[in-house]
Design a protein around this motif. Structure first.
Motif, PDB file in Angstrom:
ATOM      1  N   LYS A 159       2.769  35.174  21.025  1.00  0.00           N
ATOM      2  CA  LYS A 159       1.683  35.778  20.413  1.00  0.00           C
ATOM      3  C   LYS A 159       0.925  35.000  19.176  1.00  0.00           C
ATOM      4  N   VAL A 160       1.729  34.381  18.386  1.00  0.00           N
ATOM      5  CA  VAL A 160       1.220  33.492  17.306  1.00  0.00           C
ATOM      6  C   VAL A 160       1.191  32.019  17.640  1.00  0.00           C
ATOM      7  N   PRO A 161       0.255  31.210  17.578  1.00  0.00           N
ATOM      8  CA  PRO A 161       0.236  30.042  18.093  1.00  0.00           C
ATOM      9  C   PRO A 161       1.172  28.995  17.398  1.00  0.00           C
ATOM     10  N   ALA A 162       1.743  28.358  17.909  1.00  0.00           N
ATOM     11  CA  ALA A 162       2.912  27.392  17.339  1.00  0.00           C
ATOM     12  C   ALA A 162       2.637  26.007  17.936  1.00  0.00           C
ATOM     13  N   PRO A 163       1.661  25.360  17.675  1.00  0.00           N
ATOM     14  CA  PRO A 163       1.177  23.946  18.326  1.00  0.00           C
ATOM     15  C   PRO A 163       2.354  23.123  18.351  1.00  0.00           C
ATOM     16  N   SER A 164       2.615  22.429  19.407  1.00  0.00           N
ATOM     17  CA  SER A 164       3.846  21.453  19.310  1.00  0.00           C
ATOM     18  C   SER A 164       3.564  20.529  20.514  1.00  0.00           C
ATOM     19  N   ALA A 165       4.000  19.479  20.501  1.00  0.00           N
ATOM     20  CA  ALA A 165       4.286  18.334  21.478  1.00  0.00           C
ATOM     21  C   ALA A 165       5.690  17.669  21.413  1.00  0.00           C
ATOM     22  N   GLY A 166       6.151  17.393  22.655  1.00  0.00           N
ATOM     23  CA  GLY A 166       7.160  16.676  22.704  1.00  0.00           C
ATOM     24  C   GLY A 166       7.378  15.696  23.875  1.00  0.00           C
ATOM     25  N   LYS A 208      -4.738   2.453  21.348  1.00  0.00           N
ATOM     26  CA  LYS A 208      -5.236   3.377  22.619  1.00  0.00           C
ATOM     27  C   LYS A 208      -6.325   4.512  21.888  1.00  0.00           C
ATOM     28  N   PRO A 209      -7.316   4.772  22.720  1.00  0.00           N
ATOM     29  CA  PRO A 209      -8.259   5.696  22.166  1.00  0.00           C
ATOM     30  C   PRO A 209      -7.518   7.162  22.042  1.00  0.00           C
ATOM     31  N   LYS A 210      -8.382   7.875  21.017  1.00  0.00           N
ATOM     32  CA  LYS A 210      -7.592   9.093  20.804  1.00  0.00           C
ATOM     33  C   LYS A 210      -8.319  10.070  21.483  1.00  0.00           C
ATOM     34  N   PRO A 211      -7.665  11.458  21.799  1.00  0.00           N
ATOM     35  CA  PRO A 211      -8.102  12.457  22.637  1.00  0.00           C
ATOM     36  C   PRO A 211      -9.122  13.127  21.604  1.00  0.00           C
ATOM     37  N   SER A 212     -10.081  13.959  21.980  1.00  0.00           N
ATOM     38  CA  SER A 212     -11.033  14.959  21.096  1.00  0.00           C
ATOM     39  C   SER A 212     -10.352  16.181  20.870  1.00  0.00           C
ATOM     40  N   VAL A 213     -10.049  16.287  19.690  1.00  0.00           N
ATOM     41  CA  VAL A 213      -9.460  17.571  19.104  1.00  0.00           C
ATOM     42  C   VAL A 213     -10.421  18.330  18.241  1.00  0.00           C
ATOM     43  N   THR A 214     -10.859  19.705  18.555  1.00  0.00           N
ATOM     44  CA  THR A 214     -11.728  20.422  17.780  1.00  0.00           C
ATOM     45  C   THR A 214     -10.941  21.102  16.771  1.00  0.00           C
ATOM     46  N   ALA A 215     -11.681  21.795  15.764  1.00  0.00           N
ATOM     47  CA  ALA A 215     -11.207  22.518  14.637  1.00  0.00           C
ATOM     48  C   ALA A 215     -10.937  23.957  15.211  1.00  0.00           C
ATOM     49  N   THR A 216     -11.215  24.314  16.493  1.00  0.00           N
ATOM     50  CA  THR A 216     -11.134  25.633  16.746  1.00  0.00           C
ATOM     51  C   THR A 216     -10.377  25.874  18.079  1.00  0.00           C
ATOM     52  N   ASP A 222      -2.685  22.322  25.599  1.00  0.00           N
ATOM     53  CA  ASP A 222      -1.306  21.854  25.654  1.00  0.00           C
ATOM     54  C   ASP A 222      -1.666  20.294  25.900  1.00  0.00           C
ATOM     55  N   GLU A 223      -2.438  19.985  26.872  1.00  0.00           N
ATOM     56  CA  GLU A 223      -2.737  18.501  27.105  1.00  0.00           C
ATOM     57  C   GLU A 223      -3.218  17.559  25.877  1.00  0.00           C
ATOM     58  N   GLN A 224      -3.979  18.408  25.054  1.00  0.00           N
ATOM     59  CA  GLN A 224      -4.511  17.298  23.885  1.00  0.00           C
ATOM     60  C   GLN A 224      -3.407  17.135  22.948  1.00  0.00           C
ATOM     61  N   MET A 225      -2.367  18.077  22.779  1.00  0.00           N
ATOM     62  CA  MET A 225      -1.577  17.948  21.918  1.00  0.00           C
ATOM     63  C   MET A 225      -0.559  16.756  22.392  1.00  0.00           C
ATOM     64  N   ILE A 226      -0.284  16.690  23.726  1.00  0.00           N
ATOM     65  CA  ILE A 226       0.478  15.794  24.108  1.00  0.00           C
ATOM     66  C   ILE A 226      -0.008  14.457  24.070  1.00  0.00           C
ATOM     67  N   GLU A 227      -1.363  14.252  24.346  1.00  0.00           N
ATOM     68  CA  GLU A 227      -1.926  12.896  24.295  1.00  0.00           C
ATOM     69  C   GLU A 227      -2.264  12.552  23.008  1.00  0.00           C
ATOM     70  N   GLU A 231       8.962  13.260  30.583  1.00  0.00           N
ATOM     71  CA  GLU A 231       9.156  14.638  30.023  1.00  0.00           C
ATOM     72  C   GLU A 231       8.454  15.272  29.189  1.00  0.00           C
ATOM     73  N   GLU A 232       6.985  15.028  29.405  1.00  0.00           N
ATOM     74  CA  GLU A 232       5.902  15.323  28.303  1.00  0.00           C
ATOM     75  C   GLU A 232       5.898  16.971  28.439  1.00  0.00           C
ATOM     76  N   ARG A 233       5.731  17.583  27.252  1.00  0.00           N
ATOM     77  CA  ARG A 233       5.614  18.875  26.929  1.00  0.00           C
ATOM     78  C   ARG A 233       4.724  19.156  25.812  1.00  0.00           C
ATOM     79  N   GLY A 234       3.888  20.002  25.942  1.00  0.00           N
ATOM     80  CA  GLY A 234       2.839  20.488  24.866  1.00  0.00           C
ATOM     81  C   GLY A 234       2.696  22.132  24.845  1.00  0.00           C
ATOM     82  N   GLN A 235       2.111  22.283  23.632  1.00  0.00           N
ATOM     83  CA  GLN A 235       1.551  23.963  23.497  1.00  0.00           C
ATOM     84  C   GLN A 235       0.483  23.662  22.239  1.00  0.00           C
TER      85      GLN A 235
END
Length: 414
Positions: free
Chosen positions: A131-138, A88-96, A100-105, A118-122
């Motif tokens: 206040k402090v980013p905590a990237p996650s996906a489930g 499957k093609p990968k979504p574009s993720v930048t360094a900056t 939420d959707e990119q984490m899930i994809e 039951e997709e969920r992302g941060q």
């Protein structure tokens, strides 16, 4: 939701364990064992647990975070930096910036072919609650063999710091039983720990919890978690094992996409020097144990927490100690009018209550010097907190525990 619950694998699972002990907390010195924590982040919990109280199972959860690197347990593997199990093609993720959707994809594209719900992302953007980013996906993933919860969290730690070292170690089986755990070093120098265990240490439900925790040489920290059920709790088991095997877990954690996400996060704050880092609880505990006891197991490092499993010929008995400087601000919560006060101002409290398992008991002697230096010792009539009683009472008497706790040796090096 499982996507959020493992942002910080230790502290989130600890919070869950605390919730399971009954929701509310009573000030209870048997919770002592306030103490079953050591090193790093766990020291912050020690103070809270000492005030709030809890049960022996809380200690189990705390020390479950006490990770022990086994000598010779690190191997070197060549693992692809991008773990793509499908085309499957990968979504574009930048360094900056990561949404939420990119984490899930990203997670979906790195998983094998299957159904998702039951997709969920941060993403990396702070929110009002965070206040402090905590990237996650489930999400819930089904490859045709049964629905399974899978989550990933991304963070940064100080290279070589306490959190990095803890992430690269396997749990101590005395506190956390598991089927397998292996720490490996990848070709790029990253260290990954793959654990195959259970959601509940006492296995009252057969929900399996498998995880891969990876730390790169530059401090990127990725944790992948999976279960053999559609949620980590309160859902029936749907399959024998979680869907990803250890090699697949490793590849998923090592995917370069997660490192890009980690690079979008702020630099980790320098780790402060923690109080008690100059203590030698294991060395002192072993030296102060009464004669005639055979030590069958012991904690692997020094610090402010230690345990030893001893046998006097009548069965195994676990003894644990927490040594805490500067605890005067919680003395009122730990000691009451029933406590003994010695001529030098030292306060002593004794408790004898039930442990976690069938017929298990826990005896505790809690002491605090007039200047706030605390030593709390507990002993059990079993070799671990996860097994039923193996003897009628602990191998140490209250008098022996009291003598040990009041010994000046605990503070001789501080």
């Amino acid at each position: 939701m499982f996507a959020d619950q493992h942002k910080d694998p230790f502290e989130e699972r600890l919070a869950t364990a605390l919730h399971e002990t009954g929701g509310g907390f009573d000030t209870d010195r048997t919770a002592l064992a306030a103490g079953g924590t050591a090193r790093g982040r766990r020291k912050r919990f020690v103070r809270r647990a000492a005030v709030a109280g809890g049960t022996a199972s809380v200690v189990l959860a705390c020390v479950g975070g006490a990770l022990v690197l086994r000598p010779g347990g690190t191997a070197t593997e060549a693992v692809p930096s991008s773990a793509t199990a499908s085309a499957k093609p990968k979504p574009s993720v930048t360094a900056t910036h990561v949404t939420d959707e990119q984490m899930i994809e990203t997670l979906k594209n790195l998983l094998p072919k299957g159904d998702f719900n039951e997709e969920r992302g941060q993403g990396t953007e702070p929110t009002d609650k965070l206040k402090v980013p905590a990237p996650s996906a489930g999400l819930v993933f089904d490859d045709g063999a049964g629905a399974a919860a899978i989550g990933v969290s991304v963070g940064r730690v100080q290279p070589g710091g306490t959190e990095a070292r803890q992430a690269a170690q396997c749990p101590d089986r005395v506190y956390i039983p598991y089927d397998a755990c292996r720490t490996s070093r990848l070709a790029d120098g990253s260290v990954v720990t793959v654990l195959q265990g259970y959601e509940y240490p006492d296995r009252r439900v057969d929900t399996k919890f498998w995880s891969a925790e990876l730390v790169t040489p530059t401090g990127q920290h990725i944790t992948v978690s999976e279960w053999n059920a559609a949620a980590e709790k309160d859902k029936p088991v749907t399959r024998t094992d979680p869907p990803l095997n250890p090699a697949e877990l490793t590849r998923l954690a090592a995917a370069k996409e997660w490192r890009t996400v980690a690079n979008a996060l702020p630099e980790p704050q320098p780790e402060p020097e923690l109080p008690g880092s100059d203590l030698h609880a294991r060395t002192d505990l072993l030296a102060l144990l009464p004669k005639g006891l055979k030590v069958t197991d012991k904690s692997s490092d020094d610090g402010d927490f230690a345990y030893a499993v001893v046998d006097d010929g009548k069965g195994r008995s676990m003894v644990q100690v927490n040594v805490q400087p500067d605890m005067l601000d919680v003395a009122g919560d730990l000691f009451d009018s029933s406590s003994e006060t010695l001529p030098d101002g030292t306060r002593v409290a004794v408790s004898q209550g039930p442990g976690d398992k069938v017929h298990q008991v826990m005896w505790t002697v809690d002491t605090m010097r007039a200047d706030g230096r605390r030593v709390v010792i507990s002993a059990f009539n079993a070799g671990t907190q996860n097994e039923p009683a193996t003897r009628e009472t602990p191998a140490l008497t209250i008098a022996q525990m009291r003598e040990m706790a009041l010994d000046a040796r605990w503070w001789s090096g501080s």
